[in-house]
Design a protein around this motif. Structure first.
Motif, PDB file in Angstrom:
ATOM      1  N   GLU A   1       0.652  -1.221   0.074  1.00 13.31           N
ATOM      2  CA  GLU A   1       0.066   0.021   0.021  1.00 13.31           C
ATOM      3  C   GLU A   1       0.773   1.258  -0.036  1.00 13.31           C
ATOM      4  N   GLN A   2       2.238   1.316   0.231  1.00 11.70           N
ATOM      5  CA  GLN A   2       3.016   2.330   0.317  1.00 11.70           C
ATOM      6  C   GLN A   2       3.089   2.795  -1.226  1.00 11.70           C
ATOM      7  N   ARG A   3       2.491   3.858  -1.505  1.00 13.95           N
ATOM      8  CA  ARG A   3       2.876   4.476  -2.743  1.00 13.95           C
ATOM      9  C   ARG A   3       2.948   5.874  -2.605  1.00 13.95           C
ATOM     10  N   PRO A   4       4.055   6.594  -2.575  1.00 10.36           N
ATOM     11  CA  PRO A   4       4.291   7.786  -2.199  1.00 10.36           C
ATOM     12  C   PRO A   4       3.727   8.371  -3.567  1.00 10.36           C
ATOM     13  N   PRO A   5       3.000   9.670  -3.559  1.00 10.57           N
ATOM     14  CA  PRO A   5       2.374  10.439  -4.478  1.00 10.57           C
ATOM     15  C   PRO A   5       3.362  10.962  -5.859  1.00 10.57           C
ATOM     16  N   LEU A   6       2.853  10.665  -6.621  1.00 17.02           N
ATOM     17  CA  LEU A   6       3.651  10.960  -8.026  1.00 17.02           C
ATOM     18  C   LEU A   6       3.129  12.349  -8.609  1.00 17.02           C
ATOM     19  N   PRO A   7       3.846  13.363  -8.965  1.00 16.55           N
ATOM     20  CA  PRO A   7       3.381  14.536  -9.580  1.00 16.55           C
ATOM     21  C   PRO A   7       2.858  14.545 -10.833  1.00 16.55           C
ATOM     22  N   GLY A   8       3.382  13.420 -11.843  1.00 14.01           N
ATOM     23  CA  GLY A   8       2.885  13.302 -13.066  1.00 14.01           C
ATOM     24  C   GLY A   8       3.788  14.086 -14.021  1.00 14.01           C
ATOM     25  N   PRO A   9       3.593  13.979 -15.382  1.00  8.32           N
ATOM     26  CA  PRO A   9       4.672  14.626 -15.925  1.00  8.32           C
ATOM     27  C   PRO A   9       4.783  16.288 -15.958  1.00  8.32           C
ATOM     28  N   GLY A  10       3.578  16.803 -15.813  1.00  8.07           N
ATOM     29  CA  GLY A  10       3.453  18.452 -15.791  1.00  8.07           C
ATOM     30  C   GLY A  10       3.272  18.879 -17.128  1.00  8.07           C
ATOM     31  N   PRO A  11       3.539  20.014 -17.404  1.00  8.76           N
ATOM     32  CA  PRO A  11       3.207  20.701 -18.807  1.00  8.76           C
ATOM     33  C   PRO A  11       4.211  20.632 -20.006  1.00  8.76           C
ATOM     34  N   GLU A  12       5.398  20.327 -19.466  1.00  6.40           N
ATOM     35  CA  GLU A  12       6.509  20.054 -20.234  1.00  6.40           C
ATOM     36  C   GLU A  12       6.745  18.757 -21.065  1.00  6.40           C
ATOM     37  N   PRO A  13       7.110  18.761 -22.235  1.00  8.07           N
ATOM     38  CA  PRO A  13       7.744  17.568 -22.768  1.00  8.07           C
ATOM     39  C   PRO A  13       8.272  16.567 -21.813  1.00  8.07           C
ATOM     40  N   VAL A  14       8.065  15.328 -22.056  1.00  8.49           N
ATOM     41  CA  VAL A  14       8.874  14.391 -21.172  1.00  8.49           C
ATOM     42  C   VAL A  14       9.946  13.753 -22.004  1.00  8.49           C
ATOM     43  N   THR A  15      10.370  14.115 -23.050  1.00  7.52           N
ATOM     44  CA  THR A  15      11.399  13.472 -23.869  1.00  7.52           C
ATOM     45  C   THR A  15      12.205  14.762 -24.495  1.00  7.52           C
ATOM     46  N   GLU A  16      13.522  14.422 -24.546  1.00  4.72           N
ATOM     47  CA  GLU A  16      14.404  15.591 -25.304  1.00  4.72           C
ATOM     48  C   GLU A  16      13.958  15.760 -26.640  1.00  4.72           C
ATOM     49  N   ARG A  17      13.356  15.112 -27.340  1.00  2.00           N
ATOM     50  CA  ARG A  17      12.535  15.579 -28.660  1.00  2.00           C
ATOM     51  C   ARG A  17      11.553  16.707 -28.673  1.00  2.00           C
ATOM     52  N   GLY A  18      11.130  16.911 -27.306  1.00  5.68           N
ATOM     53  CA  GLY A  18      10.318  18.023 -27.193  1.00  5.68           C
ATOM     54  C   GLY A  18       9.006  17.895 -27.517  1.00  5.68           C
ATOM     55  N   GLU A  19       8.513  16.661 -27.689  1.00  7.07           N
ATOM     56  CA  GLU A  19       7.314  16.436 -28.347  1.00  7.07           C
ATOM     57  C   GLU A  19       6.244  16.164 -26.939  1.00  7.07           C
ATOM     58  N   PRO A  20       5.029  16.645 -27.251  1.00  8.30           N
ATOM     59  CA  PRO A  20       4.007  16.597 -26.153  1.00  8.30           C
ATOM     60  C   PRO A  20       3.641  15.320 -25.996  1.00  8.30           C
ATOM     61  N   LEU A  21       3.118  14.867 -24.739  1.00  7.59           N
ATOM     62  CA  LEU A  21       2.884  13.857 -24.121  1.00  7.59           C
ATOM     63  C   LEU A  21       1.513  13.560 -24.959  1.00  7.59           C
ATOM     64  N   ARG A  22       1.454  12.334 -25.446  1.00 13.65           N
ATOM     65  CA  ARG A  22       0.092  11.933 -26.042  1.00 13.65           C
ATOM     66  C   ARG A  22      -0.576  10.916 -25.206  1.00 13.65           C
ATOM     67  N   PRO A  23      -1.755  10.961 -25.303  1.00 12.78           N
ATOM     68  CA  PRO A  23      -2.628   9.812 -24.275  1.00 12.78           C
ATOM     69  C   PRO A  23      -2.543   8.419 -24.979  1.00 12.78           C
TER      70      PRO A  23
END
Length: 202
Positions: free
Chosen positions: A180-202
């Protein structure tokens, strides 16, 4: 100071990384096979236990007096068994003197120093963790940090992403019997998550 402390300290943190990743695999996904040629998570755990036992016994002469596999191949017995086996191996390794690490042993068809074999073992373990991480991503699971930020801990460092480990140490992991121990994760935020600069797609 032991000249090979860096390898042993790395071993100590790598065992936590392996256990923390195993702890994230849902019980209902232990036998998920993403592709006919791929191992299931349960098969990854079996391979990790068998392979590490074989390397440490056969190449380095480290026998910790435990069965290769736990009595049950469910997730919790795997966590407890690997935690104990890897801790005993670390204790045995810390008891060896510097000259032991420099002695050459058989590494399959080659001769290598024991220090070289240990480094190769660490990278071998990391390779299999990467395979499991890809499988967890495929199944839609969030990922805690292994070596740095993930998309779930804020994306890229340049975006201010942090490191979020699920557990501080092996003792905390084993104490969390229900997972049950799952520290909260903030998620990716508004910026791209790869160095290519592409936005996160669902």
């Amino acid at each position: 100071m032991h000249p090979f402390d860096h390898i042993l300290d790395t071993w100590e943190t790598e065992r936590l990384k392996t256990l923390a990743l195993w702890s994230q695999i849902p019980d209902h996904d232990l036998d998920h096979r993403p592709e006919p040629r791929a191992r299931t998570p349960r098969e990854h755990m079996i391979h990790q236990c068998q392979s590490e036992d074989g390397w440490l016994k056969g190449m380095l002469g480290i026998d910790v007096g435990l069965p290769v596999l736990p009595d049950s191949t469910e997730r919790r017995p795997f966590l407890e068994h690997y935690a104990l086996a890897s801790e005993r191996r670390l204790t045995a390794l810390r008891a060896r003197g510097p000259s032991w690490f420099l002695e050459e042993v058989d590494f399959f068809e080659a001769r290598r120093t024991r220090a070289w074999v240990l480094v190769r073992r660490l990278t071998h373990n990391a390779h299999h963790r990467g395979q499991l991480q890809a499988l967890l991503r495929q199944r839609g699971e969030a990922l805690y940090s292994t070596y740095g930020p993930t998309a779930d801990t804020g994306g890229l460092p340049r975006s201010g992403a942090g490191v979020v480990y699920r557990y501080a140490d092996v003792e905390a992991l084993l104490a969390d019997r229900d997972g049950e121990q799952r520290p909260p994760l903030p998620g990716p935020g508004p910026e791209p998550v790869t160095e290519r600069g592409e936005p996160l797609r669902p």
